[in-house]
Design a protein around this motif. Structure first.
Motif, PDB file in Angstrom:
ATOM      1  N   ASN A  15       0.364  -1.123  -0.015  1.00 48.98           N
ATOM      2  CA  ASN A  15       0.217  -0.040  -0.124  1.00 48.98           C
ATOM      3  C   ASN A  15       1.065   1.023   0.181  1.00 48.98           C
ATOM      4  N   VAL A  16       0.635   1.721  -1.033  1.00 46.96           N
ATOM      5  CA  VAL A  16       1.891   3.107  -1.293  1.00 46.96           C
ATOM      6  C   VAL A  16       1.541   4.036  -0.291  1.00 46.96           C
ATOM      7  N   LEU A  17       0.725   4.562   0.431  1.00 47.98           N
ATOM      8  CA  LEU A  17       0.237   5.051   1.152  1.00 47.98           C
ATOM      9  C   LEU A  17       0.150   5.047   3.022  1.00 47.98           C
ATOM     10  N   ARG A  18       1.070   4.067   2.669  1.00 49.95           N
ATOM     11  CA  ARG A  18       1.412   3.544   3.896  1.00 49.95           C
ATOM     12  C   ARG A  18       3.303   2.839   4.492  1.00 49.95           C
ATOM     13  N   GLY A  19       3.531   4.843   3.457  1.00 47.60           N
ATOM     14  CA  GLY A  19       4.992   4.108   4.070  1.00 47.60           C
ATOM     15  C   GLY A  19       5.686   3.088   3.319  1.00 47.60           C
ATOM     16  N   ASP A  20       6.784   2.967   3.665  1.00 49.42           N
ATOM     17  CA  ASP A  20       7.525   1.792   3.316  1.00 49.42           C
ATOM     18  C   ASP A  20       7.070   0.160   3.326  1.00 49.42           C
ATOM     19  N   ASP A  21       5.511   0.409   3.613  1.00 49.24           N
ATOM     20  CA  ASP A  21       4.347  -0.695   3.313  1.00 49.24           C
ATOM     21  C   ASP A  21       4.600  -0.479   1.360  1.00 49.24           C
ATOM     22  N   GLY A  22       4.865   0.092   0.218  1.00 47.48           N
ATOM     23  CA  GLY A  22       4.173   0.351  -0.941  1.00 47.48           C
ATOM     24  C   GLY A  22       5.267  -0.048  -1.075  1.00 47.48           C
ATOM     25  N   VAL A  23       6.534  -0.475  -1.033  1.00 48.47           N
ATOM     26  CA  VAL A  23       7.786  -0.884  -1.165  1.00 48.47           C
ATOM     27  C   VAL A  23       7.898  -1.615  -2.631  1.00 48.47           C
ATOM     28  N   GLY A  24       6.893  -2.712  -2.747  1.00 49.52           N
ATOM     29  CA  GLY A  24       6.865  -3.968  -3.517  1.00 49.52           C
ATOM     30  C   GLY A  24       6.658  -2.522  -5.114  1.00 49.52           C
ATOM     31  N   VAL A  25       5.401  -2.153  -4.733  1.00 49.72           N
ATOM     32  CA  VAL A  25       4.819  -1.335  -5.381  1.00 49.72           C
ATOM     33  C   VAL A  25       5.797  -0.437  -6.150  1.00 49.72           C
ATOM     34  N   HIS A  26       6.085   0.532  -4.632  1.00 49.22           N
ATOM     35  CA  HIS A  26       8.120   1.479  -5.989  1.00 49.22           C
ATOM     36  C   HIS A  26       8.354   1.167  -6.769  1.00 49.22           C
ATOM     37  N   ALA A  63      -0.352 -17.188 -12.651  1.00 52.55           N
ATOM     38  CA  ALA A  63      -1.144 -19.336 -12.835  1.00 52.55           C
ATOM     39  C   ALA A  63       0.209 -19.158 -13.848  1.00 52.55           C
ATOM     40  N   GLY A  64      -0.258 -19.846 -13.817  1.00 53.49           N
ATOM     41  CA  GLY A  64       1.702 -20.692 -15.483  1.00 53.49           C
ATOM     42  C   GLY A  64       2.220 -19.911 -15.656  1.00 53.49           C
ATOM     43  N   ALA A  65       2.821 -19.057 -14.728  1.00 55.87           N
ATOM     44  CA  ALA A  65       4.212 -18.228 -14.674  1.00 55.87           C
ATOM     45  C   ALA A  65       5.387 -19.266 -14.359  1.00 55.87           C
ATOM     46  N   ASP A  66       6.367 -20.010 -15.247  1.00 51.97           N
ATOM     47  CA  ASP A  66       7.410 -20.697 -14.823  1.00 51.97           C
ATOM     48  C   ASP A  66       8.159 -20.025 -13.060  1.00 51.97           C
ATOM     49  N   ALA A  67       8.415 -18.322 -13.028  1.00 50.14           N
ATOM     50  CA  ALA A  67       8.529 -18.472 -11.892  1.00 50.14           C
ATOM     51  C   ALA A  67       8.500 -17.313 -11.402  1.00 50.14           C
ATOM     52  N   ALA A  68       8.591 -16.879  -9.808  1.00 44.27           N
ATOM     53  CA  ALA A  68       7.894 -15.373 -10.240  1.00 44.27           C
ATOM     54  C   ALA A  68       8.997 -14.909  -9.017  1.00 44.27           C
ATOM     55  N   VAL A  69       9.050 -13.301  -8.743  1.00 45.76           N
ATOM     56  CA  VAL A  69       9.914 -12.381  -7.892  1.00 45.76           C
ATOM     57  C   VAL A  69       8.578 -12.056  -7.261  1.00 45.76           C
ATOM     58  N   ILE A  70       8.142 -12.105  -5.978  1.00 41.62           N
ATOM     59  CA  ILE A  70       7.303 -11.429  -5.278  1.00 41.62           C
ATOM     60  C   ILE A  70       8.088  -9.933  -4.320  1.00 41.62           C
ATOM     61  N   VAL A  71       7.752  -8.899  -4.699  1.00 39.54           N
ATOM     62  CA  VAL A  71       8.678  -7.485  -3.640  1.00 39.54           C
ATOM     63  C   VAL A  71       7.563  -7.685  -3.216  1.00 39.54           C
ATOM     64  N   ASP A  72       7.629  -7.046  -1.677  1.00 35.74           N
ATOM     65  CA  ASP A  72       6.650  -6.640  -1.165  1.00 35.74           C
ATOM     66  C   ASP A  72       7.605  -6.287   0.832  1.00 35.74           C
ATOM     67  N   ALA A  73       6.871  -5.640   1.843  1.00 32.76           N
ATOM     68  CA  ALA A  73       7.776  -4.691   2.784  1.00 32.76           C
ATOM     69  C   ALA A  73       7.246  -6.216   4.224  1.00 32.76           C
ATOM     70  N   ALA A  74       8.394  -6.102   4.444  1.00 29.51           N
ATOM     71  CA  ALA A  74       8.103  -7.357   6.207  1.00 29.51           C
ATOM     72  C   ALA A  74       8.575  -7.137   7.128  1.00 29.51           C
ATOM     73  N   ARG A  75       7.708  -7.425   8.227  1.00 29.04           N
ATOM     74  CA  ARG A  75       8.683  -7.324   9.299  1.00 29.04           C
ATOM     75  C   ARG A  75      10.069  -8.408   9.905  1.00 29.04           C
ATOM     76  N   LEU A  76      11.170  -8.403   9.491  1.00 27.40           N
ATOM     77  CA  LEU A  76      11.657  -9.447   9.663  1.00 27.40           C
ATOM     78  C   LEU A  76      13.061  -9.185  10.823  1.00 27.40           C
ATOM     79  N   GLY A  77      12.530  -8.422  11.546  1.00 24.61           N
ATOM     80  CA  GLY A  77      13.628  -7.910  12.358  1.00 24.61           C
ATOM     81  C   GLY A  77      14.569  -7.135  12.646  1.00 24.61           C
ATOM     82  N   ALA A  78      15.120  -7.150  11.311  1.00 20.72           N
ATOM     83  CA  ALA A  78      16.461  -6.038  10.852  1.00 20.72           C
ATOM     84  C   ALA A  78      15.900  -4.943  10.364  1.00 20.72           C
ATOM     85  N   ALA A  79      17.256  -4.220  10.490  1.00 19.62           N
ATOM     86  CA  ALA A  79      17.325  -2.297   9.929  1.00 19.62           C
ATOM     87  C   ALA A  79      16.607  -2.443   8.768  1.00 19.62           C
ATOM     88  N   PRO A  80      15.718  -1.425   8.718  1.00 20.73           N
ATOM     89  CA  PRO A  80      14.643  -0.932   7.937  1.00 20.73           C
ATOM     90  C   PRO A  80      15.799  -0.565   6.775  1.00 20.73           C
TER      91      PRO A  80
END
Length: 89
Positions: A15-26, A63-80
């Motif tokens: 969601n680009v309206l929620r700061g770093d949550d929109g990183v995948g879209v950007h 569906a039908g893709a041979d490979a996918a790369v999904i870019v998203d924000a996640a809480r990993l307990g690591a530095a921003p």
């Protein structure tokens, strides 16, 4: 082998309206712009998808893709800004 190029989906979500949550879209939007300007290339058969916050509807893009790369924000307990690669599960 069929001789066709593999189908690859690069899916940016968030969601680009929620700061770093929109990183995948950007990331996907930036890559699209770079490809259009001739500053980057992607392999044949690659689809760049701005998935936003669609959710389950995104399965149709995968569906039908041979490979996918999904870019998203996640809480990993690591530095921003930390980039992590997660495979399978």
């Amino acid at each position: 082998m069929s001789g066709r190029a593999p189908s690859i989906v690069v899916l940016g979500v968030g969601n680009v309206l929620r700061g770093d949550d929109g990183v995948g879209v950007h990331v996907v939007r930036s890559l699209e712009a770079r490809v259009l300007r001739g500053r980057a290339t992607v392999p044949p058969g690659t689809r760049l998808v701005d998935g936003g916050t669609l959710g389950i509807e995104l399965l149709a893009w995968l569906a039908g893709a041979d490979a996918a790369v999904i870019v998203d924000a996640a809480r990993l307990g690591a530095a921003p800004g930390t980039v992590a690669v997660l495979h399978d599960d």
